[in-house]
Design a protein around this motif. Sequence first.
Motif, mmCIF file in Angstrom:
data_model
loop_
_atom_site.group_PDB
_atom_site.id
_atom_site.type_symbol
_atom_site.label_atom_id
_atom_site.label_comp_id
_atom_site.label_asym_id
_atom_site.label_seq_id
_atom_site.Cartn_x
_atom_site.Cartn_y
_atom_site.Cartn_z
ATOM 1 N N ASN A 19 0.808 -1.389 0.099
ATOM 2 C CA ASN A 19 0.012 0.021 -0.091
ATOM 3 C C ASN A 19 1.085 1.230 -0.067
ATOM 4 O OD1 ASN A 19 -2.835 0.134 -0.344
ATOM 5 N ND2 ASN A 19 -3.132 -0.517 1.871
ATOM 6 N N ARG A 20 1.746 1.390 0.837
ATOM 7 C CA ARG A 20 2.828 2.409 1.110
ATOM 8 C C ARG A 20 3.531 2.614 -0.249
ATOM 9 N NH1 ARG A 20 6.684 3.898 6.275
ATOM 10 N NH2 ARG A 20 6.799 6.065 5.706
ATOM 11 N N PHE A 21 4.134 1.585 -0.965
ATOM 12 C CA PHE A 21 4.945 1.642 -2.003
ATOM 13 C C PHE A 21 4.202 2.052 -3.286
ATOM 14 C CE2 PHE A 21 6.556 -0.789 -5.899
ATOM 15 C CZ PHE A 21 7.664 -0.203 -5.931
ATOM 16 N N MET A 22 2.752 1.676 -3.408
ATOM 17 C CA MET A 22 1.766 2.153 -4.523
ATOM 18 C C MET A 22 1.573 3.708 -4.150
ATOM 19 S SD MET A 22 -0.792 -0.863 -5.321
ATOM 20 C CE MET A 22 -1.839 -0.686 -3.772
ATOM 21 N N GLY A 23 1.469 4.348 -3.104
ATOM 22 C CA GLY A 23 1.331 5.799 -2.833
ATOM 23 C C GLY A 23 2.541 6.206 -3.248
ATOM 24 N N ILE A 24 3.593 5.686 -3.416
ATOM 25 C CA ILE A 24 5.236 6.246 -3.674
ATOM 26 C C ILE A 24 5.362 6.490 -5.018
ATOM 27 C CG2 ILE A 24 7.604 5.988 -3.546
ATOM 28 C CD1 ILE A 24 7.199 5.157 -0.638
ATOM 29 N N ILE A 25 4.995 5.264 -5.989
ATOM 30 C CA ILE A 25 5.124 5.319 -7.249
ATOM 31 C C ILE A 25 4.032 5.697 -8.051
ATOM 32 C CG2 ILE A 25 6.856 3.332 -7.054
ATOM 33 C CD1 ILE A 25 4.745 1.448 -8.265
ATOM 34 N N GLN A 26 2.897 5.976 -7.585
ATOM 35 C CA GLN A 26 1.883 6.685 -8.474
ATOM 36 C C GLN A 26 2.104 7.857 -8.861
ATOM 37 O OE1 GLN A 26 -1.352 5.112 -9.302
ATOM 38 N NE2 GLN A 26 -1.102 6.675 -10.548
ATOM 39 N N VAL A 115 13.021 4.777 3.377
ATOM 40 C CA VAL A 115 11.762 4.183 3.596
ATOM 41 C C VAL A 115 11.777 2.825 2.727
ATOM 42 C CG1 VAL A 115 9.265 4.123 3.043
ATOM 43 C CG2 VAL A 115 10.382 5.953 4.639
ATOM 44 N N LEU A 116 12.089 3.145 1.385
ATOM 45 C CA LEU A 116 12.187 1.988 0.544
ATOM 46 C C LEU A 116 13.239 1.073 0.959
ATOM 47 C CD1 LEU A 116 12.065 4.037 -2.634
ATOM 48 C CD2 LEU A 116 10.402 2.498 -2.040
ATOM 49 N N ASP A 117 14.347 1.488 1.276
ATOM 50 C CA ASP A 117 15.546 0.439 1.678
ATOM 51 C C ASP A 117 15.125 -0.352 2.872
ATOM 52 O OD1 ASP A 117 18.309 -0.516 0.955
ATOM 53 O OD2 ASP A 117 18.565 0.324 2.960
ATOM 54 N N GLY A 118 14.234 0.377 3.598
ATOM 55 C CA GLY A 118 14.049 -0.445 4.900
ATOM 56 C C GLY A 118 12.992 -1.316 4.541
ATOM 57 N N MET A 119 11.967 -1.156 3.812
ATOM 58 C CA MET A 119 11.057 -2.116 3.235
ATOM 59 C C MET A 119 11.803 -3.160 2.516
ATOM 60 S SD MET A 119 7.592 -0.072 2.144
ATOM 61 C CE MET A 119 8.137 0.967 1.055
ATOM 62 N N ARG A 120 12.912 -3.106 1.700
ATOM 63 C CA ARG A 120 13.318 -3.913 0.865
ATOM 64 C C ARG A 120 14.325 -4.918 1.644
ATOM 65 N NH1 ARG A 120 19.020 -4.608 -0.872
ATOM 66 N NH2 ARG A 120 19.516 -2.925 0.354
ATOM 67 N N GLU A 121 14.980 -4.473 2.797
ATOM 68 C CA GLU A 121 15.592 -5.372 3.761
ATOM 69 C C GLU A 121 14.602 -6.283 4.618
ATOM 70 O OE1 GLU A 121 18.860 -5.839 4.589
ATOM 71 O OE2 GLU A 121 19.752 -4.413 3.379
#
Length: 199
Positions: A19-26, A115-121
Amino acid sequence: MQEISQLHAIFDRTRGYINRFMGIIQPIIDAAQDEHTRLYYHHILEEEEQRMGRLQELIPYLESLAAENKTDKLSDRELSQMLSDINLERFGLHNFREHLELSLYEFQDDATRQVLDGMREKTHEDYLHVKEMMATLSSRFSDVYQADLTDHDEGHDIHQVDHLKASASAPHGVASVIKHSPAPTPAKKGLTVGSLKGK
């Protein structure tokens, strides 16, 4: 089964991440100046929307199994379907981690990158954990289900490359000029692979 509760927690966490990622790339899609960029991120968004559709069905199902301790009452067919769904989401975790890695090459602002790197890890840790659990469950129910536990990370060592550092010096795309504080966007409703399954 303890594994069911753990799987529920993992997939519930990744649902929040998606959900968070989709909000970032939209906003990248909305601000794209060329068709290549728009199609590239639209494709990623559609894959994650399809996965979200599957998770919206799987997460409540796992929650009910864990809460009511119903795993012993599943038929062989139901058990095989559940294990197949979990294995599909193991691959989904792998794909999501790669989507997060790719997006690191787009963003320059430190807050979004962290944020992206934390989710990736965390997604990588979850992928490895689900892979271990699938091996255990497949062994336990080998008479019902044989999982294809192909290692999708062959030739890809997440620790071999520091993607946060490597992407910092790479050329940036449209996201580098988008200044925003991403807020989670609710998942869109509609037909997905998950919603069509079993119909």
